[in-house]
Scaffold this motif. Structure first.
Motif, mmCIF file in Angstrom:
data_model
loop_
_atom_site.group_PDB
_atom_site.id
_atom_site.type_symbol
_atom_site.label_atom_id
_atom_site.label_comp_id
_atom_site.label_asym_id
_atom_site.label_seq_id
_atom_site.Cartn_x
_atom_site.Cartn_y
_atom_site.Cartn_z
ATOM 1 N N ILE B 1 -14.835 -20.137 -38.106
ATOM 2 C CA ILE B 1 -13.776 -20.820 -37.656
ATOM 3 C C ILE B 1 -13.829 -21.222 -36.100
ATOM 4 C CG2 ILE B 1 -11.082 -20.649 -36.968
ATOM 5 C CD1 ILE B 1 -11.032 -18.980 -39.711
ATOM 6 N N LEU B 2 -13.794 -22.415 -35.578
ATOM 7 C CA LEU B 2 -13.786 -22.732 -34.324
ATOM 8 C C LEU B 2 -12.545 -22.704 -33.656
ATOM 9 C CD1 LEU B 2 -15.670 -26.343 -34.736
ATOM 10 C CD2 LEU B 2 -16.567 -24.022 -34.165
ATOM 11 N N ASN B 3 -12.537 -21.751 -32.456
ATOM 12 C CA ASN B 3 -11.318 -21.399 -31.637
ATOM 13 C C ASN B 3 -11.486 -22.179 -30.428
ATOM 14 O OD1 ASN B 3 -9.021 -20.048 -31.732
ATOM 15 N ND2 ASN B 3 -9.906 -18.425 -30.853
ATOM 16 N N VAL B 4 -10.513 -23.114 -30.259
ATOM 17 C CA VAL B 4 -10.345 -23.629 -28.953
ATOM 18 C C VAL B 4 -9.107 -23.294 -28.305
ATOM 19 C CG1 VAL B 4 -10.247 -26.044 -27.670
ATOM 20 C CG2 VAL B 4 -11.736 -25.769 -29.702
ATOM 21 N N GLU B 5 -8.974 -22.863 -27.148
ATOM 22 C CA GLU B 5 -7.791 -22.135 -26.651
ATOM 23 C C GLU B 5 -7.666 -22.779 -25.202
ATOM 24 O OE1 GLU B 5 -7.251 -19.212 -29.359
ATOM 25 O OE2 GLU B 5 -5.972 -20.030 -27.704
ATOM 26 N N GLN B 6 -6.241 -23.153 -25.228
ATOM 27 C CA GLN B 6 -5.852 -23.682 -23.539
ATOM 28 C C GLN B 6 -5.021 -23.061 -22.955
ATOM 29 O OE1 GLN B 6 -5.630 -28.127 -25.420
ATOM 30 N NE2 GLN B 6 -5.372 -28.162 -23.339
ATOM 31 N N SER B 7 -5.026 -22.837 -21.801
ATOM 32 C CA SER B 7 -3.996 -21.944 -20.981
ATOM 33 C C SER B 7 -3.615 -22.896 -19.701
ATOM 34 C CB SER B 7 -4.434 -20.780 -20.900
ATOM 35 O OG SER B 7 -5.495 -20.618 -19.815
ATOM 36 N N PRO B 8 -2.346 -22.796 -19.109
ATOM 37 C CA PRO B 8 -1.421 -22.224 -20.020
ATOM 38 C C PRO B 8 -0.792 -23.232 -20.906
ATOM 39 C CG PRO B 8 -0.499 -23.319 -18.023
ATOM 40 C CD PRO B 8 -1.856 -23.438 -18.060
ATOM 41 N N GLN B 9 0.115 -22.720 -21.752
ATOM 42 C CA GLN B 9 0.599 -23.488 -22.794
ATOM 43 C C GLN B 9 1.727 -24.617 -22.194
ATOM 44 O OE1 GLN B 9 2.642 -21.416 -25.970
ATOM 45 N NE2 GLN B 9 0.887 -21.246 -27.273
ATOM 46 N N SER B 10 2.350 -24.283 -21.272
ATOM 47 C CA SER B 10 3.230 -25.137 -20.588
ATOM 48 C C SER B 10 3.368 -24.837 -18.962
ATOM 49 C CB SER B 10 4.655 -25.326 -21.036
ATOM 50 O OG SER B 10 5.139 -23.810 -20.913
ATOM 51 N N LEU B 11 3.448 -25.757 -18.156
ATOM 52 C CA LEU B 11 3.603 -25.843 -16.786
ATOM 53 C C LEU B 11 4.451 -26.639 -16.100
ATOM 54 C CD1 LEU B 11 1.628 -24.403 -15.013
ATOM 55 C CD2 LEU B 11 0.119 -26.252 -15.007
ATOM 56 N N HIS B 12 5.479 -26.061 -15.377
ATOM 57 C CA HIS B 12 6.384 -26.964 -14.727
ATOM 58 C C HIS B 12 6.200 -27.058 -13.102
ATOM 59 C CE1 HIS B 12 9.054 -27.135 -18.389
ATOM 60 N NE2 HIS B 12 8.389 -26.010 -18.598
ATOM 61 N N VAL B 13 5.843 -28.223 -12.727
ATOM 62 C CA VAL B 13 5.601 -28.267 -11.132
ATOM 63 C C VAL B 13 6.534 -29.333 -10.598
ATOM 64 C CG1 VAL B 13 3.251 -27.448 -11.664
ATOM 65 C CG2 VAL B 13 3.678 -29.678 -11.446
ATOM 66 N N GLN B 14 6.481 -29.288 -9.088
ATOM 67 C CA GLN B 14 7.091 -30.541 -8.328
ATOM 68 C C GLN B 14 6.079 -31.199 -8.021
ATOM 69 O OE1 GLN B 14 10.567 -28.636 -8.769
ATOM 70 N NE2 GLN B 14 10.617 -30.334 -7.189
ATOM 71 N N GLU B 15 6.774 -32.365 -7.733
ATOM 72 C CA GLU B 15 6.010 -33.618 -7.436
ATOM 73 C C GLU B 15 5.174 -33.271 -6.069
ATOM 74 O OE1 GLU B 15 8.253 -37.089 -6.843
ATOM 75 O OE2 GLU B 15 6.652 -38.248 -6.361
ATOM 76 N N GLY B 16 3.777 -33.567 -6.075
ATOM 77 C CA GLY B 16 3.050 -33.355 -4.917
ATOM 78 C C GLY B 16 2.172 -32.169 -5.164
ATOM 79 N N ASP B 17 2.799 -31.252 -6.162
ATOM 80 C CA ASP B 17 1.887 -30.028 -6.270
ATOM 81 C C ASP B 17 0.644 -30.414 -7.146
ATOM 82 O OD1 ASP B 17 4.490 -27.699 -7.225
ATOM 83 O OD2 ASP B 17 3.982 -28.533 -5.358
ATOM 84 N N SER B 18 -0.424 -29.523 -6.764
ATOM 85 C CA SER B 18 -1.740 -29.684 -7.531
ATOM 86 C C SER B 18 -1.732 -28.553 -8.575
ATOM 87 C CB SER B 18 -2.757 -29.665 -6.569
ATOM 88 O OG SER B 18 -2.978 -30.678 -5.669
ATOM 89 N N THR B 19 -2.430 -28.872 -9.623
ATOM 90 C CA THR B 19 -2.281 -28.149 -10.779
ATOM 91 C C THR B 19 -3.632 -28.003 -11.601
ATOM 92 O OG1 THR B 19 -1.142 -27.335 -12.887
ATOM 93 C CG2 THR B 19 -1.424 -29.563 -12.173
ATOM 94 N N ASN B 20 -4.009 -26.972 -12.152
ATOM 95 C CA ASN B 20 -5.185 -27.039 -13.119
ATOM 96 C C ASN B 20 -4.730 -26.167 -14.473
ATOM 97 O OD1 ASN B 20 -6.410 -24.040 -12.990
ATOM 98 N ND2 ASN B 20 -5.555 -24.567 -10.976
ATOM 99 N N PHE B 21 -5.536 -26.722 -15.474
ATOM 100 C CA PHE B 21 -5.582 -25.973 -16.723
ATOM 101 C C PHE B 21 -6.882 -25.386 -17.288
ATOM 102 C CE2 PHE B 21 -1.930 -28.589 -16.234
ATOM 103 C CZ PHE B 21 -2.248 -30.165 -16.480
ATOM 104 N N THR B 22 -6.887 -24.537 -18.261
ATOM 105 C CA THR B 22 -8.371 -24.209 -18.862
ATOM 106 C C THR B 22 -8.449 -24.288 -20.037
ATOM 107 O OG1 THR B 22 -8.145 -22.482 -17.031
ATOM 108 C CG2 THR B 22 -9.549 -22.173 -18.730
ATOM 109 N N CYS B 23 -9.437 -24.824 -20.668
ATOM 110 C CA CYS B 23 -10.034 -25.092 -21.848
ATOM 111 C C CYS B 23 -11.121 -24.081 -22.132
ATOM 112 C CB CYS B 23 -10.255 -26.287 -22.147
ATOM 113 S SG CYS B 23 -10.961 -26.458 -24.025
ATOM 114 N N SER B 24 -10.990 -23.195 -23.276
ATOM 115 C CA SER B 24 -12.166 -22.429 -23.596
ATOM 116 C C SER B 24 -12.618 -22.791 -24.927
ATOM 117 C CB SER B 24 -11.993 -20.767 -23.493
ATOM 118 O OG SER B 24 -10.764 -20.390 -24.355
ATOM 119 N N PHE B 25 -13.976 -22.649 -25.203
ATOM 120 C CA PHE B 25 -14.259 -22.974 -26.574
ATOM 121 C C PHE B 25 -15.605 -22.219 -26.813
ATOM 122 C CE2 PHE B 25 -17.609 -25.296 -24.257
ATOM 123 C CZ PHE B 25 -17.066 -25.675 -23.030
#
Lengths: 114, 111
Positions: B1-25
């Motif tokens: 079974i291939l497991n692809v995980e993303q984090s975080p599940q949800s993110l709430h930011v203010q306009e102008g903020d920089s953000t990043n997400f992760t994907c592991s595979f």
């Protein structure tokens, strides 16, 4: 216009009925995929096809049947629909294995099983 | 079974903020890693297709990096705008042609 189209876009059916969702693409893409969208799971692969008459199971194939007699069509059949198959179904296609290009998605088919 | 995980599940930011997400595979049998942007009531649209270890891709304020040896990819959004609100999906493409998606990161950007 060229593209990938799904039909029907909306369908309500009853438990135990057979339902077929159609997917048609005009690009002659080799690969076609069926995904279902579920809360908390994103898109889960049901079946995919590398070419006409070649299909393979994805992550959640149980309860579904596919066929690919022609390159452009990839119908998905629920032989005896269950409530757990209520979902939005997306068909997608891509030209081939190489290069590893993007998927092109249809607009989705929303299925409700009562 | 291939497991692809993303984090975080949800993110709430203010306009102008920089953000990043992760994907592991899985780091084995790797062929490509896709990133898609998925707006509500629409179909997913591709952002990036990445194939080489160390790849970096950029499209406007959005960029992505890829590490195939350790099995992860980062997506960065610089100076988030309300129109960036969407679910961001990564997908692992193996050498057999199977394309498996993670569960997505839902981004909400408040004005």
């Amino acid at each position: 216009d060229a593209g990938i189209t799904q039909s029907p876009r909306y369908k309500i059916t009853e438990t135990g009925r057979q339902v077929t969702l159609m997917c048609h693409q005009t690009w002659s893409h080799s690969y076609m995929f069926w995904y279902r969208q579920d809360l908390g799971h994103g898109l889960r692969l049901i079946y995919y096809s590398a070419a006409a008459d070649i299909t393979d199971k994805g992550e959640v194939p149980d309860g579904y049947v596919v066929s690919r007699s022609k390159t452009e069509n990839f119908p998905l059949t629920l032989e005896s629909a269950t409530r757990s198959q209520t979902s939005v179904y997306f068909c997608a296609s891509k030209p081939g294995l190489a290069p590893p290009g993007e998927l092109f998605f249809g607009e989705g088919s929303r299925l409700t099983v009562l | 079974i291939l497991n692809v995980e993303q984090s975080p599940q949800s993110l709430h930011v203010q306009e102008g903020d920089s953000t990043n997400f992760t994907c592991s595979f899985p780091s084995s049998n790797f062929y490509a890693l896709h990133w898609y942007r998925w707006e509500t009531a629409k179909s997913p649209e591709a952002l990036f297709v990445m194939t080489l270890n160390g790849d970096e891709k950029k499209k406007g304020r959005i960029s992505a990096t890829l590490n195939t040896k350790e099995g992860y990819s980062y997506l960065y959004i610089k100076g988030s705008q309300p129109e960036d609100s969407a679910t961001y999906l990564c997908a692992f493409y193996n050498q057999g042609g199977k394309l498996i998606f993670g569960q997505g990161t839902e981004l909400s950007v408040k004005p």
